[in-house]
Enzyme design. Structure first.
Site, PDB file in Angstrom:
ATOM      1  N   ASN A 216      45.935  23.186  66.466  1.00  0.00           N
ATOM      2  CA  ASN A 216      45.116  23.256  68.180  1.00  0.00           C
ATOM      3  C   ASN A 216      43.556  22.378  67.871  1.00  0.00           C
ATOM      4  O   ASN A 216      44.202  21.289  66.471  1.00  0.00           O
ATOM      5  CB  ASN A 216      44.029  24.343  67.972  1.00  0.00           C
ATOM      6  CG  ASN A 216      42.970  25.683  67.476  1.00  0.00           C
ATOM      7  OD1 ASN A 216      42.611  23.917  66.700  1.00  0.00           O
ATOM      8  ND2 ASN A 216      43.593  26.427  66.426  1.00  0.00           N
ATOM      9  N   ASP A 284      45.650  32.562  67.059  1.00  0.00           N
ATOM     10  CA  ASP A 284      46.163  34.024  67.040  1.00  0.00           C
ATOM     11  C   ASP A 284      47.275  34.572  66.283  1.00  0.00           C
ATOM     12  O   ASP A 284      47.074  35.594  65.953  1.00  0.00           O
ATOM     13  CB  ASP A 284      46.171  34.405  68.884  1.00  0.00           C
ATOM     14  CG  ASP A 284      44.868  33.798  69.575  1.00  0.00           C
ATOM     15  OD1 ASP A 284      43.508  34.244  68.579  1.00  0.00           O
ATOM     16  OD2 ASP A 284      44.147  33.531  70.904  1.00  0.00           O
ATOM     17  N   PRO A 311      44.960  37.967  61.947  1.00  0.00           N
ATOM     18  CA  PRO A 311      43.521  38.803  61.502  1.00  0.00           C
ATOM     19  C   PRO A 311      42.109  38.094  62.627  1.00  0.00           C
ATOM     20  O   PRO A 311      42.360  37.129  62.897  1.00  0.00           O
ATOM     21  CB  PRO A 311      43.173  38.856  60.051  1.00  0.00           C
ATOM     22  CG  PRO A 311      43.749  37.895  59.234  1.00  0.00           C
ATOM     23  CD  PRO A 311      44.680  37.519  60.251  1.00  0.00           C
ATOM     24  N   ASP A 312      41.380  39.225  63.571  1.00  0.00           N
ATOM     25  CA  ASP A 312      40.882  38.416  64.681  1.00  0.00           C
ATOM     26  C   ASP A 312      39.276  38.971  62.987  1.00  0.00           C
ATOM     27  O   ASP A 312      38.694  39.591  62.365  1.00  0.00           O
ATOM     28  CB  ASP A 312      40.280  39.199  65.218  1.00  0.00           C
ATOM     29  CG  ASP A 312      39.549  38.601  66.386  1.00  0.00           C
ATOM     30  OD1 ASP A 312      38.323  38.753  65.824  1.00  0.00           O
ATOM     31  OD2 ASP A 312      39.789  38.585  67.308  1.00  0.00           O
ATOM     32  N   LYS A 345      34.477  39.789  76.111  1.00  0.00           N
ATOM     33  CA  LYS A 345      35.326  39.136  75.184  1.00  0.00           C
ATOM     34  C   LYS A 345      34.212  39.859  73.624  1.00  0.00           C
ATOM     35  O   LYS A 345      34.092  40.646  72.717  1.00  0.00           O
ATOM     36  CB  LYS A 345      35.099  37.777  74.600  1.00  0.00           C
ATOM     37  CG  LYS A 345      35.434  37.163  73.392  1.00  0.00           C
ATOM     38  CD  LYS A 345      36.207  36.080  73.022  1.00  0.00           C
ATOM     39  CE  LYS A 345      37.019  35.794  74.043  1.00  0.00           C
ATOM     40  NZ  LYS A 345      38.006  34.079  74.550  1.00  0.00           N
TER      41      LYS A 345
HETATM   42  O1  C5P Z   1      39.660  35.500  71.258  1.00  0.00           O
HETATM   43  P1  C5P Z   1      39.679  34.253  70.940  1.00  0.00           P
HETATM   44  O2  C5P Z   1      40.774  33.079  70.589  1.00  0.00           O
HETATM   45  O3  C5P Z   1      39.094  33.578  72.412  1.00  0.00           O
HETATM   46  O4  C5P Z   1      38.029  34.984  70.199  1.00  0.00           O
HETATM   47  C1  C5P Z   1      37.536  33.605  70.166  1.00  0.00           C
HETATM   48  C2  C5P Z   1      36.093  33.549  68.940  1.00  0.00           C
HETATM   49  O5  C5P Z   1      36.930  34.992  68.468  1.00  0.00           O
HETATM   50  C3  C5P Z   1      35.085  32.698  68.386  1.00  0.00           C
HETATM   51  O6  C5P Z   1      34.477  33.529  68.094  1.00  0.00           O
HETATM   52  C4  C5P Z   1      36.911  32.508  67.317  1.00  0.00           C
HETATM   53  O7  C5P Z   1      36.008  32.524  66.108  1.00  0.00           O
HETATM   54  C5  C5P Z   1      37.075  34.164  66.717  1.00  0.00           C
HETATM   55  N1  C5P Z   1      38.190  34.483  66.418  1.00  0.00           N
HETATM   56  C6  C5P Z   1      38.128  35.099  65.228  1.00  0.00           C
HETATM   57  N2  C5P Z   1      39.848  35.499  64.377  1.00  0.00           N
HETATM   58  C7  C5P Z   1      40.671  34.572  65.551  1.00  0.00           C
HETATM   59  C8  C5P Z   1      40.892  34.850  66.239  1.00  0.00           C
HETATM   60  C9  C5P Z   1      39.595  33.806  66.865  1.00  0.00           C
HETATM   61  O8  C5P Z   1      37.416  34.694  64.530  1.00  0.00           O
HETATM   62  N3  C5P Z   1      42.238  35.228  64.957  1.00  0.00           N
END
Ligand code: C5P
Length: 411
Positions: A216, A284, A311-312, A345
């Protein structure tokens, strides 16, 4: 203007290089000494063509160090000791030539050797002809030195000794005194000393096959700036960075990763921490079964890529538990309805704060130098004016420091 009281008892090693502005360095010595600073001077060979060693010696009331090969100088002081027995090194005037030698890591005279051997911060006051200052070589050298943590004051715009007009004049002695006082004030202000922080930054690269990947447009500028800002306030920072074009910031431990899974592993390895700021633009999804063989055009049409969720990291770090950092901050890059999405969020991820920004095309946020953000906390939203990413980082770091200090006071 910075408070000059902080200067009393400080030790400055002043390197005077060869430029017409060197005469102002004599004045600088006087102004520093008046404020209780011990000034020791190194004079380059070219510098000695503009000011005499005798003047410098009289004003510093100390030996003037000039020669790397002087037996007397070396036996009395030694260039390594000279470079360490100061709280700050100041190069004034810093000529194009000396900046180039510093950038290249040369040690071909006493000044360059001392600057290479030092373990102390260095402040430069450049002084040169406007074209020399604007030359791509000087600009690249300066940018490189600054990325390594070197501090700079000036140059100012004005008429040069050579009658050209533009940036290149050395900052005035009192401006340099101010910058030195400002440096010491900042160095003494360490509200996050003893705290550990993890900052994620940049994009991730998710392989499709050994030669292709999904990425990205994140530049990493905001995340890197936050790492630097937290470190400046005294935190021990681990910056977990995806692939960016940015140099590793000085004063942070940097873990370089490519994929989201590697980013999570590096964050977990950096625990325990008091603070986590997730500024990375993590992919994602990744490609399921990305193998070690390049996908081929075999006439059967484009391959179907199956994506699987990454993983988030933010949500994982936010999960309640013993190892959860006391303060977890996430980012929300949105393209409309910023506050509503970001507030949701914050709840979904379980983090404490969200820094929300609008990244719609036309805002220039991605890759740009400015950012317009809202800080969303449990008790409300603070909307900040458009600022440079460095300024956003400094303000966020300040808010983090205030948060910890308020918690300390509440205990
Ligand atoms: O869900 P989204 O990507 O919009 O969320 C953004 C936040 O989540 C940011 O702080 C980003 O660094 C974090 N994030 C993460 N791991 C992911 C996706 C997002 O830490 N897989």
């Amino acid at each position: 203007m910075a408070d000059h009281a902080i200067l009393a008892g400080k030790r400055v090693l002043l390197v005077i290089a060869g430029g017409i502005a060197a005469y102002k360095s004599l004045e600088l010595i006087r102004r520093l000494r008046e404020r209780g600073v011990t000034v020791r001077a190194v004079l380059t060979e070219a510098g000695a063509r503009f000011v005499t060693p005798l003047s410098v010696q009289a004003l510093t009331e100390d030996t003037v160090y000039q020669d790397l090969w002087s037996l007397t100088d070396e036996s009395e002081m030694g260039h390594i000791r000279l470079s360490r027995e100061a709280d700050l090194l100041v190069v004034a005037p810093a000529t194009a030539n000396l900046l180039a030698r510093m950038a290249a890591g040369m040690a071909d005279d006493l000044a360059a050797t001392v600057l290479l051997a030092t373990d102390k911060p260095v402040l430069v006051a450049p002084a040169m002809n406007v074209r020399m200052w604007q030359n791509a070589a000087t600009r690249a050298n300066m940018a490189l030195l600054e990325s390594r943590g070197l501090l700079r004051i000036g140059p100012n715009d004005g008429v040069m000794a050579c009658n050209e007009y533009g940036p290149g004049r050395m900052a005035e002695p009192m401006e340099i005194v101010d910058a030195i006082a400002g440096f010491f004030a900042e160095a003494a202000y360490r509200p996050l000393a003893g705290r550990r922080a993890i900052v994620t930054s940049g994009p991730t690269h998710e392989p499709i096959d050994p030669v292709r990947y999904i990425a990205n447009r994140s530049s990493g500028k905001q995340g890197h700036a936050i790492a630097v800002a937290l470190a400046k306030l005294g935190a021990a920072v681990t910056l977990v960075s995806g692939p960016t074009r940015l140099p590793d910031p000085a004063g942070c431990t940097v873990a370089h990763i490519e994929t989201a899974r590697e980013m999570l592993a590096a964050c977990e390895a950096a625990l325990p921490a008091d603070i986590a700021v997730c500024a990375a633009a993590v992919a994602d999804w990744r490609v399921e079964g990305a193998g070690d063989r390049k996908l081929k055009k075999d006439g059967g049409g484009p391959p179907a890529l199956t994506l699987t969720e990454n993983p988030d990291i933010l949500a994982t770090l936010s999960r309640p538990g013993e190892r959860r950092p006391a303060l977890v901050v996430g980012f929300a890059a949105e393209t409309g309805d910023v506050l509503a999405y970001a507030t949701a969020k914050r709840a979904r991820k379980g983090c404490d704060w969200i820094v929300a920004n609008d990244v719609s095309p036309g805002t220039g946020t991605f890759g740009g130098s400015d950012n317009t953000v809202h800080l969303i906390r449990a008790d409300g939203v603070e909307s900040w004016p458009t600022m440079a990413k460095d300024a956003v980082a400094a303000r966020l770091a300040e808010a983090v420091a205030e948060h910890f200090n308020a918690n300390l006071k509440a205990k």
